[in-house]
Scaffold this motif. Structure first.
Motif, PDB file in Angstrom:
ATOM      1  N   PHE A 200      -1.701  -6.009 -18.471  1.00  0.00           N
ATOM      2  CA  PHE A 200      -1.382  -6.058 -19.895  1.00  0.00           C
ATOM      3  C   PHE A 200      -0.027  -5.424 -20.192  1.00  0.00           C
ATOM      4  O   PHE A 200       0.693  -5.872 -21.086  1.00  0.00           O
ATOM      5  N   VAL A 225      -3.055  -6.376 -32.057  1.00  0.00           N
ATOM      6  CA  VAL A 225      -3.212  -7.547 -31.192  1.00  0.00           C
ATOM      7  C   VAL A 225      -3.395  -7.099 -29.746  1.00  0.00           C
ATOM      8  O   VAL A 225      -4.266  -7.612 -29.019  1.00  0.00           O
ATOM      9  N   TYR A 226      -2.598  -6.126 -29.331  1.00  0.00           N
ATOM     10  CA  TYR A 226      -2.690  -5.596 -27.968  1.00  0.00           C
ATOM     11  C   TYR A 226      -4.083  -5.022 -27.702  1.00  0.00           C
ATOM     12  O   TYR A 226      -4.709  -5.299 -26.671  1.00  0.00           O
ATOM     13  N   LEU A 228      -6.908  -5.655 -29.343  1.00  0.00           N
ATOM     14  CA  LEU A 228      -7.948  -6.688 -29.414  1.00  0.00           C
ATOM     15  C   LEU A 228      -8.071  -7.468 -28.106  1.00  0.00           C
ATOM     16  O   LEU A 228      -9.159  -7.956 -27.761  1.00  0.00           O
ATOM     17  N   LEU A 229      -6.984  -7.585 -27.384  1.00  0.00           N
ATOM     18  CA  LEU A 229      -7.012  -8.277 -26.089  1.00  0.00           C
ATOM     19  C   LEU A 229      -7.319  -7.312 -24.945  1.00  0.00           C
ATOM     20  O   LEU A 229      -8.069  -7.639 -24.022  1.00  0.00           O
ATOM     21  N   TYR A 230      -6.749  -6.115 -25.015  1.00  0.00           N
ATOM     22  CA  TYR A 230      -6.869  -5.139 -23.926  1.00  0.00           C
ATOM     23  C   TYR A 230      -8.292  -4.587 -23.790  1.00  0.00           C
ATOM     24  O   TYR A 230      -8.861  -4.552 -22.694  1.00  0.00           O
ATOM     25  N   PRO A 232     -11.472  -5.545 -24.706  1.00  0.00           N
ATOM     26  CA  PRO A 232     -12.541  -6.341 -24.088  1.00  0.00           C
ATOM     27  C   PRO A 232     -12.315  -6.574 -22.590  1.00  0.00           C
ATOM     28  O   PRO A 232     -13.273  -6.546 -21.802  1.00  0.00           O
ATOM     29  N   ALA A 233     -11.059  -6.802 -22.199  1.00  0.00           N
ATOM     30  CA  ALA A 233     -10.766  -7.020 -20.782  1.00  0.00           C
ATOM     31  C   ALA A 233     -11.047  -5.761 -19.972  1.00  0.00           C
ATOM     32  O   ALA A 233     -11.621  -5.820 -18.874  1.00  0.00           O
TER      33      ALA A 233
END
Length: 260
Positions: A200, A225-226, A228-230, A232-233
């Motif tokens: 990321f 945004v970062y 929201l993606l980071y 869950p991963a």
């Protein structure tokens, strides 16, 4: 800061001070976890717990610290440059590189700072104390040599190199050889956890160098945004069941509070 004030200028000290402030905040997140572990490790020593049990707790605590520090480090690398410009001003942009060096050098001792607690419980602090005296002396000499030419960045390189060599290499050998901590397993697990932050961070640097962040609103949107993606991963790929169970309780309380 004293070296910079004596050899360079007050402007260099001001730029360096911003990095020092951010470094202090960074360290506080990790130290709060380690500070509550001394009674636990002391109890284990009194009960003559096995080296495996001590290593298990050392690794478990290190993983929990990396959950926080991995996010902070990757997030700051992506957004820190613009954050410093908005917070401190354009004249303090050089603080970004200094802060990144501090974060990179500190992440190893911070995720392993329960090792200090183990040494305290075992009354084995002599080696670490002597090593730190050597690190401080070498760092001071290196800063005096580097500061006139490279200013704050030279001081940061001197400190980072000493910490990486002393804490990252020498102390890990000492923990493994003399304190019987399972350092290879520690780093095997941390490296698996670090995959998501590294991916990321790389993608974020590529994307956000192409996107102009004009103000605090744009920065907040980018960070959201970062996250929201980071998150869950990281939850799916980096956390084990113990860590997920540990985090579910606070998450449920937060969601319940918002639902009310």
């Amino acid at each position: 800061q004293f070296v910079l004030g004596a050899t360079v200028s007050t402007i260099a000290v001001s730029i360096y001070s911003v990095a020092i402030t951010l470094q202090g905040i960074y360290m506080s997140y990790s130290m709060s976890i380690a500070s509550v572990m001394l009674p636990r490790f002391t109890s284990m020593e009194v009960r003559h717990a096995s080296d495996k049990d001590v290593s298990d707790l050392f690794i478990r605590t290190g993983r929990l610290q990396f959950v926080i520090l991995g996010l902070l480090t990757s997030g700051f690398v992506v957004f820190g440059y613009r954050f410093i410009q908005l917070w401190a001003g354009m004249d303090y942009s050089d603080s970004y590189a200094i802060t990144v060096l501090f974060f990179a050098a500190l992440i190893v001792p911070l995720i392993q700072n329960t090792g200090i607690t183990i040494l305290q419980a075992r009354n084995k602090m002599k080696f670490r104390s002597l090593l730190y005296i050597v690190i401080a002396a070498v760092t001071l000499v290196a800063q005096i040599l580097l500061a006139p030419r490279y200013q704050g960045l030279g001081c940061a390189w001197a400190i980072a190199a000493a910490l990486i060599l002393g804490q990252g290499l020498i102390m890990n050998i000492y923990y493994y050889k003399k304190q019987n901590l399972d350092i290879p397993r520690f780093w095997k697990e941390i490296c698996r956890m670090a995959l998501v932050p590294l991916v990321f961070m790389t993608i974020g640097l590529i994307v956000f160098t192409q996107v102009e962040i004009e103000g605090w609103g744009d920065l907040a949107i980018g960070i959201c945004v970062y996250l929201l993606l980071y998150l869950p991963a990281f939850w799916r790929l980096s956390l084990n069941n113990y860590e997920k169970d540990l985090l579910r309780g606070p998450l449920k309380r937060i969601l319940t509070a918002f639902s009310r």
